[in-house]
Enzyme design. Structure first.
Site, PDB file in Angstrom:
ATOM      1  N   ASP A 150      -6.688  15.706 -40.081  1.00 23.37           N
ATOM      2  CA  ASP A 150      -7.200  17.074 -39.995  1.00 23.37           C
ATOM      3  C   ASP A 150      -7.208  17.721 -41.371  1.00 23.37           C
ATOM      4  OD1 ASP A 150      -7.602  17.183 -37.231  1.00 23.37           O
ATOM      5  OD2 ASP A 150      -5.518  17.708 -36.846  1.00 23.37           O
ATOM      6  N   TYR A 151      -6.066  17.650 -42.033  1.00 17.67           N
ATOM      7  CA  TYR A 151      -5.977  18.270 -43.360  1.00 17.67           C
ATOM      8  C   TYR A 151      -6.926  17.613 -44.355  1.00 17.67           C
ATOM      9  CZ  TYR A 151      -1.928  21.191 -42.303  1.00 17.67           C
ATOM     10  OH  TYR A 151      -1.100  22.167 -41.804  1.00 17.67           O
TER      11      TYR A 151
END
Lengths: 471, 406
Positions: free
Chosen positions: B176-177
């Site tokens: 996600d990051y």
């Protein structure tokens, strides 16, 4: 079909072909919501048994095909010159990204041996290039300069004066020792944007310590979390992960600084510690310790947030990931297992109940997955829209139709080596997709061209510099 | 302060973050740290699922992850499934530079808010679209989360003990990051291009691609030699030895990495056994790689005879690359983290409480970013945004609220 042709010198021709294709009005609307990629799996498969798209097909068949002839140079970073004087990946990968989107990247290397990444990883038929070098030093020209010699430093400053971005990752203090500190560089070029990547950053008590990604993963808190509770912490997947992550932050810093420069004319310096880039990605770990003293431990294949949420072995000894983050998803999994009663409120319908009965719920999932082949588990889960995925090895990835359809693997001709498959550009931009012009260059392949044409140094002088091993 | 604000590189850029959880929203977070005005558009009932992801707090039950990662954003509630919600959204889009979204492909289109519609309303619009598998390809409609992306992208296969159960590569939200980072790069490149041409575009980011891209020579090594990389456990001795994790006498762990012969010589010196680095023993990387088990054994024995502090002190004395495997308690006590101000305490508005969050990365010398506020309350800024930006009246706003459009 010209776009199917694999050209020997992929890049420049690719761009030319792309424009021609555009002129003929062959466009695919990127707008239709259900339009599948032009380079869909079926087409690829029927066209060629080779699993990868080539540079050519990527450029020509990208799903974003609206092309205009009014602006022949569509690269967003064209006109930006980047000097990459770093070693390995932490920082240099930022240069790769800028290069993929049109910047000119000059890799400045030591005349003897160059970047040690040329020797890191699996060797090739070319003595100055491993596979890692070929892939990650893409889109560069190599210029040799010895920064440990005074004349080398002068030459470098001239180059800096004609550049927009400088990327380095020496141990803090090293460039200063050579007379190339930020103050000097900024004087040579007040609009310079400089990215400095190091293990611990340019400041603080540990700044002089040597740091590689492996060290930064440990120091930044990621390695502590990888592995089974109470057991040996393992590597978090890949060794250079932190190098890439630091470079992504670095690229963002550079693009922000370029924007600021557009407005003010002034450059600036970006300082990234690899450890802090890794640490920044650890969701709530800092506030949870700060507020509640909660120390996150290794979670094996699972997660403290949800159950089942982990990796499960299939009958044919492969692995799948299943992630039921919500009750609804668990309900779907229970349906896929043909045991819908598991999702009833009395049993495990509620996440809190599942977390309390973690071992039981995992065991049920382990047994079900273990009774079926990976293909079968995937099919049943996908039918019910359970979030599931195979744990792909690289062999699986090469076979996968989605990787193929997205053009994630691209075959590029490398000078003196032949065709090499490398990961394609990420991210995908609709108007100005990036491209790979060439793989890791031979050592010093552009030294003469750059010194002669950019710095206007005479051929005789270049010869003299070469004989004195300054270049 | 105002002078500083307008000096930020993204001052004057308006971002709508209509996405959920971390990936696309993290892009908006980064943009907000460097001066963009970020409007978090959320469903009136419950809002972003990130508000419930992780450990709940005293502030309306919003989790710590929400407070930390929704920093600098203004919350505007809007039901995009309602025709009036979609209409208001379009009015906002006309006044916006960047839109971040992560709905499943086709969802915005279903609501009449696809790229064709939005880019017609605002030809300068830049749109970041994040999904598990991207907007194209045969799997585009499959649900995708970071854990699935780690598996599909090939990184989970590599994490864990050889032949053992593959583990999470450190953090379940890594992809996600990383996708937020790639998305942010895409948005900034698109902004650069827009400055030159006036034209917007969209960025198609897939979670699995972000981790897959960061795989060094995995791809070419399979392509050329059919080499399938397997799990390495705590030691990665394909290219360097020692390169791994070692346990110390006090039950803690250190990472040691000797990528070159010179670094191994320093380690040998730190161990008080400089002869190990002689050419007749283990001075040469190739020899060490051939005898990786023996070399690791020597380092393991040495580490287990000393406390972590002692091992590190000796390694640092000879400039051997080494570090503790820090847990979060170690990190809070570490002077480098303090000197770099990697941890920053911020007040939670009107609660009298303070939480500690990770500070901004990267550090820019002229235009450092800033954290103005933590994650907002649901709908905290709906009224001010609808009034200021769209000139709505009190009556209109209460009518929309009554009908649950906002």
């Amino acid at each position: 079909m010209t776009k199917r042709t694999r050209s020997a010198s992929a890049a420049s021709q690719t761009i030319a072909e792309t424009e021609q294709t555009g002129g003929s009005g062959e466009t695919t609307s990127p707008l239709a919501p259900d339009s599948t990629s032009v380079g869909s799996g079926d087409q690829e498969a029927s066209a060629t048994p080779v699993a990868f798209s080539t540079v050519d097909t990527f450029a020509a068949e990208a799903p974003f095909a609206e092309r205009s002839s009014e602006n022949p140079d569509r690269m967003p970073l064209s006109g930006i010159r980047v000097i990459d004087v770093g070693n390995f990946l932490a920082g240099p990968y930022a240069a790769s990204i800028l290069g993929e989107f049109g910047a000119e990247v000059l890799k400045v290397e030591h005349p003897i041996g160059g970047d040690p990444m040329r020797r890191f990883g699996t060797p090739t038929t070319r003595h100055d290039a491993t596979l890692a070098w070929l892939s990650e030093a893409r889109n560069r020209k190599s210029v040799t300069i010895d920064l440990r010699q005074r004349e080398g430093v002068e030459l470098f400053l001239k180059l800096v004066a004609k550049s927009d971005v400088l990327i380095e990752n020496f141990r803090p203090g090293t460039m200063e020792e050579w007379g190339l500190g930020w103050d000097v560089l900024r004087e040579a070029n007040p609009s310079l944007v400089m990215l400095r990547v190091s293990g611990y950053g340019q400041t603080g008590p540990y700044r002089r310590r040597s740091g590689f990604a492996h060290i930064a993963h440990a120091f930044g808190g990621l390695s502590y979390l990888s592995g089974f509770p109470g057991e040996t912490p393992v590597l978090p997947g890949t060794a250079p992960l932190g190098d890439y992550i630091a470079s992504l932050f670095g690229a963002i810093g550079i693009l922000l600084a370029l924007r600021h420069r557009e407005k003010t004319g002034r450059g600036q310096m970006i300082d990234v510690g690899i450890y802090e880039a890794v640490f920044r990605l650890l969701d709530e770990i800092a506030p949870a310790y700060g507020l509640f003293g909660k120390i996150r431990e290794r979670e094996g294949a699972g997660s403290f947030i949800a159950v089942p949420h982990g990796h499960f072995r299939t009958k044919d000894d492969k692995w799948v990931a299943i992630a039921c983050t919500t009750d609804k998803m668990f309900e779907r999994l229970a349906e896929a297992m043909e045991r819908p009663e598991l999702a009833s409120p009395e049993l495990y319908g509620d996440q809190r109940k599942r977390l309390a009965a973690r071992d039981t719920v995992n065991q049920i999932t382990i047994e079900w997955v273990g009774s079926l082949t990976r293909d079968e588990v995937m099919r049943r889960c996908l039918e019910k829209e359970v979030p599931v995925g195979p744990l792909n090895s690289i062999a699986d990835i090469f076979e996968d139709e989605h990787f193929r359809a997205r053009g994630n693997l691209v075959c590029v001709e490398a000078e003196g080596v032949g065709e090499v498959v490398v990961p394609n550009v990420v991210p995908t931009l609709s108007e100005t997709p990036g491209r790979i012009t060439n793989l890791g260059p031979p050592l010093g392949n552009a030294t003469y061209e750059v010194l002669r044409e950019l710095l206007n140094i005479s051929a005789d002088e270049i010869k003299r510099l070469r004989s004195r091993k300054i270049i | 302060m105002d002078g500083h604000e307008s000096n930020l590189p993204l001052a004057g850029i308006r971002v709508i973050d209509a996405a959920t959880v971390i990936a696309a929203p993290f892009c908006a977070t980064l943009l907000g740290e460097f001066g963009a005005d970020v409007l978090k558009v959320e469903h009136p009932l419950g809002g972003d699922a990130l508000r419930r992801f992780g450990t709940p707090t005293f502030r309306d039950g919003d989790t710590l992850t929400w407070l930390s990662e929704a920093r600098n954003k203004r919350s505007v509630t809007l039901n995009l499934q309602h025709p009036d919600g979609a209409r208001i959204f379009k009015e906002l889009i006309a006044k916006t530079d960047v839109l971040c979204e992560n709905f499943r492909p086709g969802t915005l289109e279903k609501w009449g808010l696809g790229w064709d519609v939005l880019s017609q309303i605002n030809p300068r619009l830049i749109m970041l679209r994040v999904t598990g598998y991207g907007q194209t390809g045969p799997y585009k409609d499959r649900p995708g989360f970071a854990r699935i992306a780690h598996a599909v992208g090939g990184i989970s296969y590599l994490a864990g003990m050889p032949k053992g159960t593959p583990v999470t590569p450190g953090s379940t939200t890594l992809a996600d990051y990383m996708t937020g980072l790639y998305g942010c790069i895409g948005v900034l490149i698109a902004l650069h291009y827009r400055e030159k041409t006036g034209r917007g575009q969209y960025i198609d980011a897939a979670l699995y691609e972000s981790v897959f891209r960061c795989s060094d020579e995995l791809v070419p090594a399979y392509g050329m030699y059919k080499k399938v990389r397997e799990r390495h456990g705590p030691h990665h001795n394909d290219f360097a030895c020692p390169h791994g994790h070692f346990q110390t006498k006090d039950g803690k762990w250190v990472a040691i990495s000797c990528a070159t012969d010179k670094l191994f010589a320093r380690l040998a010196k730190a161990m008080g056994r400089p002869e190990l680095a002689s050419s007749s023993i283990y001075g040469d990387q190739k020899v060490r790689l051939q005898h990786a088990n023996d070399v690791n054994e020597i380092v393991r024995d040495w580490c287990s005879s000393l406390t972590r502090a002692e091992v590190l002190e000796r390694c640092y004395a000879t400039a051997t690359p080494a570090a503790p495997l820090n847990d979060i308690a170690d990190i809070f006590g570490d002077r480098q983290f303090h000197a770099r101000r990697n941890l920053v305490a911020i007040d939670v508005d009107n609660t009298g409480e303070t939480i500690i969050v990770p500070n901004i990365v990267p550090k820019l010398s002229e235009t450092p970013g800033r954290i103005k506020s933590l994650g907002p309350r649901l709908g905290e800024h709906t009224e001010e945004v609808l009034k200021d930006l769209l000139g709505m009246s009190d009556a209109e706003i209460s009518e929309l609220r009554a009908r649950r459009v906002i």
